[in-house]
Enzyme design. Structure first.
Site, PDB file in Angstrom:
ATOM      1  N   SER A 126      54.536   5.697  -8.741  1.00 26.34           N
ATOM      2  CA  SER A 126      53.276   5.090  -9.154  1.00 26.34           C
ATOM      3  C   SER A 126      54.138   3.214  -9.042  1.00 26.34           C
ATOM      4  O   SER A 126      52.698   2.178  -9.103  1.00 26.34           O
ATOM      5  CB  SER A 126      52.777   4.844 -10.413  1.00 26.34           C
ATOM      6  OG  SER A 126      51.673   6.234 -10.413  1.00 26.34           O
ATOM      7  N   ASP A 392      46.504   5.458  -5.928  1.00 31.42           N
ATOM      8  CA  ASP A 392      48.082   5.792  -5.589  1.00 31.42           C
ATOM      9  C   ASP A 392      48.522   6.044  -4.940  1.00 31.42           C
ATOM     10  O   ASP A 392      49.494   5.916  -3.929  1.00 31.42           O
ATOM     11  CB  ASP A 392      48.727   4.917  -6.775  1.00 31.42           C
ATOM     12  CG  ASP A 392      48.906   5.932  -8.639  1.00 31.42           C
ATOM     13  OD1 ASP A 392      47.672   6.930  -8.041  1.00 31.42           O
ATOM     14  OD2 ASP A 392      49.407   5.760  -9.237  1.00 31.42           O
ATOM     15  N   HIS A 393      48.517   7.596  -5.571  1.00 32.24           N
ATOM     16  CA  HIS A 393      49.005   8.894  -4.934  1.00 32.24           C
ATOM     17  C   HIS A 393      48.277  10.341  -5.372  1.00 32.24           C
ATOM     18  O   HIS A 393      47.595  10.057  -6.305  1.00 32.24           O
ATOM     19  CB  HIS A 393      50.611   8.906  -5.211  1.00 32.24           C
ATOM     20  CG  HIS A 393      50.551   9.081  -6.414  1.00 32.24           C
ATOM     21  ND1 HIS A 393      50.579  10.051  -7.613  1.00 32.24           N
ATOM     22  CD2 HIS A 393      51.212   7.845  -7.516  1.00 32.24           C
ATOM     23  CE1 HIS A 393      50.997   9.800  -8.650  1.00 32.24           C
ATOM     24  NE2 HIS A 393      51.378   8.590  -8.395  1.00 32.24           N
TER      25      HIS A 393
END
Length: 547
Positions: A126, A392-393
């Site tokens: 992150s 973010d992912h």
């Protein structure tokens, strides 16, 4: 009756494991028919729905206004699988089957994908991703607010490699800025907005090695109050702001909640003293938070927990506000600025729910974030506010099996494994849910997999489940929302937001746009008669001669 039919199918499936797959699908289809609504059996239902969507797409016009405001919603770990599962859960919480539910973020007209890899890893964390979408520069794992020339955990590599974020660009342009999170305000995502650190884990000076202090690096909590003048700061993280041993106001007997700072600084008091000329409030509980009047407040720091805030499913509504409430308070304070604002809102505990392989926790956090998006849209004007929802992912979460329509998203698949044991619709590729005994998976037939504490099964044993590396969705609406289409590097997002708001580097188009609009406004005004124009000119000439 439907429940009895499904139980019968479960038994048949176990008994008929060697039978050809098409027979199993036939059985599933027969039971599935009982869950289909009558209208969905009519082809006109789908045709009409498609025509409505088509007309909406054809009538869509580009909004090329300058974005006065930007609200960026970041679902930490909210990959596409999480979005899909959260959509179903949201519908099922409203007593619907769930699959057809339309979340607020689903209504955003422009959708793209962002590639999330970091400079040194295929799958990022992150900190690296926050640096990408906030600062517009990709970097290395664990590094925040620095370019990839900086090295993970090496303080000396920081100097000269600092990169600033869109939050700072907005502040420098005269806008108000804010950060709202469900984690600690020093965590990786919010830190990307204001900090420069070769380690995302340097929350306070107590978390830093002696070498980093000796080489002149500063902890993230200290940077929070010193780097950028942030108008609204909401989340957790009290213990990183106070001297070592300071008792927490909410948990005075909890040793884990004691202040951590070794430099004896009280950053909360320092922040208050820095704002003496303004109306600034520091609060740590919901009662005081609710008493804050947005109309008269210039600055707000609200820290509701020593560390991260509580999961939505475990939140005490008498002590801690929801992400909907914190988002609303932030917007109401920031929107007083005639130049506009930038606000980052992070649903940070989606990620932590996934790491613990507690899918229920993660999905309830995602639903809460979507509800906050809805409230933000109600409080802002789409003509002047760019709203973005992204992640973010992703995580190693999978949505699998052949569950019946309307089956609980937290429930079990009707198909059993070859080991004659059931499995859940949601599972993880790795994590703490990997439990093998006598070479067998756990028998979960009598286990309540819908419980908030249930840990989903996983293929590989790990203490903490990992991130996923696939692209994440970027959903946008408002001014210049059409810039967020296609497949782009995650670092593109900061630059596109800056372009839309006329902050940062790309401002050449802003002057021409403003001049064009002024000219357009003038050209649309009624043209005065020629005699009136001549009279004005004659008056001006006579004035020159007389004076």
């Amino acid at each position: 009756m439907v429940g009895q039919e499904r139980s019968a199918v479960h038994l048949l499936l176990v008994m008929m494991m060697p039978v050809k797959v098409f027979i199993l699908f036939f059985l599933l289809a027969m039971v599935g028919l009982s869950t289909a609504s009558v209208e969905e059996e009519n082809p006109e239902f789908w045709r009409a729905q498609a025509q409505t969507t088509l007309k909406s797409a054809l009538s869509r016009k580009l909004n090329t206004n300058v974005a006065k405001n930007i609200v960026l919603f970041l679902g930490d770990g909210m990959g596409i699988t999480t979005i899909t599962a959260a959509r179903i859960l949201k519908g099922q919480l409203e007593n619907q089957t769930g699959e057809e539910t339309v979340m607020t973020m689903d209504t955003f007209p422009y959708v793209g994908l962002a590639k999330v890899y970091s400079v040194d890893f295929q799958i990022p964390d992150s900190a690296a991703t926050a640096t990408a979408y906030l600062c517009g520069v990709k970097t290395n794992l664990n590094v925040v607010g620095l370019s990839a020339a900086a090295r993970n955990g090496v303080c000396r590599s920081q100097k000269g490699n600092e990169v600033t974020s869109i939050l700072k660009w907005a502040k420098d342009a005269g806008k108000s800025v804010g950060v709202v999170t469900t984690t600690r305000v020093q965590h990786a995502t919010p830190a990307g907005a204001y900090a420069h650190s070769s380690s995302r884990k340097w929350y306070s000076d107590a978390d830093m090695p002696a070498s980093a202090k000796r080489d002149g690096c500063t902890d993230i909590a200290a940077q929070l109050i010193n780097n950028t003048d942030i108008d609204v700061i909401i989340g957790g993280g009290r213990k990183y702001m106070t001297p070592k041993g300071t008792m927490d106001p909410e948990y005075p007997l909890d040793l884990g909640a004691l202040g951590k700072r070794q430099d004896n600084r009280n950053l909360i008091d320092e922040w208050i003293n820095m704002k003496k000329e303004k109306v600034a409030h520091y609060v740590w509980n919901k009662k005081d938070f609710d008493a804050v009047d947005p109309e008269t407040t210039d600055y707000l720091m609200a820290l509701f927990e020593p560390g991260d805030m509580r999961y939505e499913a475990e939140r005490d509504p008498l002590m801690d506000p929801s992400i909907i409430e914190t988002t609303e308070k932030a917007i109401r304070i920031l929107q007083k600025n005639p130049k506009g604002f930038f606000l980052l809102v992070e649903g940070g505990r989606i990620d932590q729910g996934h790491h613990a392989s507690r899918a229920s926790m993660a999905l309830h956090e995602a639903v809460a974030l979507d509800n906050a998006v809805a409230r933000a849209l109600e409080l802002t004007n789409e003509d002047e506010t760019l709203t973005i929802v992204t992640a973010d992912h992703s995580h190693s979460l999978s949505f699998n099996g052949y569950p019946f329509r309307g089956n609980s998203i937290l429930g079990k698949s009707p198909l059993y494994g070859r080991d004659l044991l059931p499995y859940t619709t949601l599972m993880y590729g790795n994590g703490p849910g990997h439990k093998i005994s006598d070479n067998k998976r756990p028998d979960i037939r009598s286990v309540d997999t819908k419980s908030k504490d249930y840990v989903q099964q996983a293929a590989v044993p790990l203490d903490s489940e990992t991130h996923g590396g696939e692209d994440v969705a970027v959903l946008a609406r408002g001014p210049m929302a059409h810039l967020f289409q296609g497949v782009n590097e995650q670092s593109y997002l900061a630059h596109a937001m800056a372009y839309a708001a006329c902050v940062g580097a790309n401002q050449q188009h802003c002057v021409s746009t403003t001049n064009y609009r002024l000219a357009e406004a003038r050209s649309s005004a009624p043209h005065p008669p020629l005699t009136s124009v001549l009279s004005v000119l004659l008056g001006a000439v006579m004035t020159l001669f007389l004076y």
